[in-house]
Design an enzyme around this catalytic site. Structure first.
Site, PDB file in Angstrom:
ATOM      1  N   PHE A  16     -11.111  -3.993  10.941  1.00  0.00           N
ATOM      2  CA  PHE A  16     -12.158  -4.012   9.913  1.00  0.00           C
ATOM      3  C   PHE A  16     -11.572  -4.569   8.666  1.00  0.00           C
ATOM      4  O   PHE A  16     -11.622  -4.391   7.662  1.00  0.00           O
ATOM      5  CB  PHE A  16     -12.766  -2.623   9.720  1.00  0.00           C
ATOM      6  CG  PHE A  16     -11.791  -1.506   9.573  1.00  0.00           C
ATOM      7  CD1 PHE A  16     -11.255  -1.185   8.339  1.00  0.00           C
ATOM      8  CD2 PHE A  16     -11.338  -0.773  10.671  1.00  0.00           C
ATOM      9  CE1 PHE A  16     -10.341  -0.144   8.187  1.00  0.00           C
ATOM     10  CE2 PHE A  16     -10.432   0.262  10.538  1.00  0.00           C
ATOM     11  CZ  PHE A  16      -9.941   0.574   9.303  1.00  0.00           C
TER      12      PHE A  16
ATOM     13  N   TYR B 102       0.784  -1.237   0.000  1.00  0.00           N
ATOM     14  CA  TYR B 102       0.000   0.000   0.000  1.00  0.00           C
ATOM     15  C   TYR B 102       0.814   1.285   0.000  1.00  0.00           C
ATOM     16  O   TYR B 102       0.250   2.356  -0.198  1.00  0.00           O
ATOM     17  CB  TYR B 102      -0.983  -0.017   1.178  1.00  0.00           C
ATOM     18  CG  TYR B 102      -2.075  -1.032   0.962  1.00  0.00           C
ATOM     19  CD1 TYR B 102      -3.143  -0.740   0.108  1.00  0.00           C
ATOM     20  CD2 TYR B 102      -2.022  -2.296   1.542  1.00  0.00           C
ATOM     21  CE1 TYR B 102      -4.135  -1.676  -0.130  1.00  0.00           C
ATOM     22  CE2 TYR B 102      -3.009  -3.233   1.314  1.00  0.00           C
ATOM     23  CZ  TYR B 102      -4.070  -2.923   0.468  1.00  0.00           C
ATOM     24  OH  TYR B 102      -5.037  -3.851   0.221  1.00  0.00           O
TER      25      TYR B 102
END
Length: 471
Positions: free
Chosen positions: A471, A193
């Site tokens: 999450f 990322y």
């Protein structure tokens, strides 16, 4: 409701659209037209300046075409409809090389936002996904809107075709269009990322301790009453105690009732304990005991799913309760803060066997809003020269002025104090990663004497960030 993509239409040539900051952005035109069609020819190679065909070619190595690329096959990226959520989740499971868990999927269904869930369709098949949840992320001195990126993956047959880059491009433009200055995620692989501007902003801690060696330093307050709780009581405590922490500690996302329910349902059969204090419930723990027996007697293991406290006495009380559980030999916990208070309660600090882990990655989608939206522990005035290849509207020099009562970030032509990539700025944003280590690592360049030390002090925060909600 449709279960597959609409019929492919010819993809128009994108015309540059001027954004509010003057950046000529073709992606804005795509967003306005709902990204009608993205073909597999829109390769990640173009976005990160690699040769076509996937990974970079080593010196002297002959180049080969990507073996899995099938040219001329259209892939449509679009948001999904509610009936398509399961197909998207199944594709994500395939991307992570794990079986689809129907029970877990149903437990978390209320947390899915279809209008923020992107899928790449090849015909009627989902081949890549990227979802997001709408959160408020606690930052030093406040809270900012943030997209909680989740469920990102490409199925094995469609990797190295630029689908991930296409999803990230579409998603970040959407986040910006919603006015959210931040995006955040938990990374399955840390090397993925950074090229999209994410920086590792929160470190976590996992640990285990042997009960027999876990006595406390004399004088640690542990005398508040503890009681066991059912699901109804723990649900209320998880909401109220978490919110009190969320208001004061960076790195935490707010929890809707759906997220609280999901955390309880996905963790299976848990026991719960509450600590009552002068202000009501001041701590809670959700945990599970796994029985075990050896030749020397009981060898139970206690795994802490979550333990939160809002006062030092409640913190000491809940950990003393967990460490004193009968028949337990080993206690384990994960998703703990980097400044774990328990380490300073124990008489034998080596009794806590610790492992530092990566936790939350942050992306500054709008640098002006992000740096204006946090507070600084002391007066600050610094010019940052930021490079941001993936979101060029952030490129340039930014003057940050402010302190404990507020701040503002504006464009400037002044000479920079520091030069850095947007991912490294994001890493320091929550106050848990210092400027100094990044300068010593060669990731940040000091342009004026003393600037690194000044920025290190200005961006630091106590307490350090803690990411609790996965999450």
């Amino acid at each position: 409701m449709p279960t597959g993509p609409p019929s492919a239409t010819p993809k128009p040539e994108p015309s540059p659209t001027t954004t509010g900051c003057g950046y000529q952005c073709p992606a804005a035109q795509y967003l306005a037209s709902n990204y009608s069609t993205v073909t597999s020819r829109l390769s990640r190679d173009n976005a990160i300046r690699r040769p076509r065909g996937g990974r970079p070619t080593a010196p002297g190595e002959p180049r080969h075409a990507d073996p899995v690329e099938r040219r001329g096959v259209d892939v449509v990226i679009r948001t999904i409809e509610p009936p398509e959520v399961e197909a998207c989740s199944r594709a994500a499971s395939l991307a992570f090389s794990q079986p689809f868990d129907k029970e877990r999927f149903e437990a978390g269904l209320d947390t899915v936002e279809p209008d923020r869930t992107l899928a790449a369709w090849e015909g009627a098949t989902v081949v890549a996904t990227a979802g997001a949840s709408t959160f408020r992320l606690s930052v030093p001195g406040g809270h900012l809107g943030a997209a909680g990126v989740r469920g990102v993956g490409v199925v094995p047959t469609h990797r190295r075709r630029g689908l991930l880059t296409g999803l990230m491009r579409r998603q970040l433009d959407d986040v910006r269009g919603r006015g959210e200055p931040l995006a955040c995620l938990w990374a399955s692989e840390s090397r993925i990322y950074r090229r999209f501007g994410y920086g590792l902003a929160v470190l976590g801690l996992g640990w285990e301790a042997t009960r027999a060696t876990a006595d406390f330093v004399p004088g640690i307050p542990v005398h508040l009453p503890v009681r066991l709780a059912d699901d109804g009581e723990i649900r209320t405590a998880m909401t109220e105690v978490h919110e009190r922490l969320w208001r004061t500690r960076p790195g935490m996302v707010d929890r809707s009732p759906a997220w609280v329910d999901y955390r309880l349902r996905r963790r299976g059969d848990l026991s719960h304990a509450l600590v009552d204090g002068p202000s009501g419930v001041e701590a809670y723990a959700s945990y599970q005991v796994s029985p075990g027996w050896g030749v020397g007697g009981p060898e139970h293991e206690l795994s802490v799913a979550e333990a939160l406290a809002v006062t030092p006495e409640a913190e000491g009380t809940i950990w003393r309760f967990l460490l004193d559980t009968d028949l337990v030999r080993t206690v384990r916990a994960g998703f703990r803060p980097s400044d774990e208070p328990l380490a300073w309660m124990l008489a034998d600090t080596q009794a806590l066997r610790r492992r530092v882990t990566d936790a939350l990655w942050v992306r500054l989608v709008d640098i002006e809003l992000a740096l204006s939206g946090r507070r600084y522990p002391a007066d600050v005035q610094m010019v940052l020269e930021v490079s941001d290849a993936f979101c060029p509207w952030n490129e340039g020099r930014w003057l940050v002025e402010g302190g404990p009562d507020g701040a503002r970030c504006t464009r400037t032509t002044k000479q920079p104090h520091l030069s850095l990539d947007t991912a490294d700025l994001a890493a320091t944003f929550l106050g848990g990663v210092g400027v100094g280590p990044l300068v010593r690592a060669g990731r940040i360049t000091e342009r004026a004497p003393g600037a690194a030390a000044h920025a290190h002090r200005a961006l630091a925060w106590d307490p350090p960030p803690w990411a609790v909600t996965f999450f």
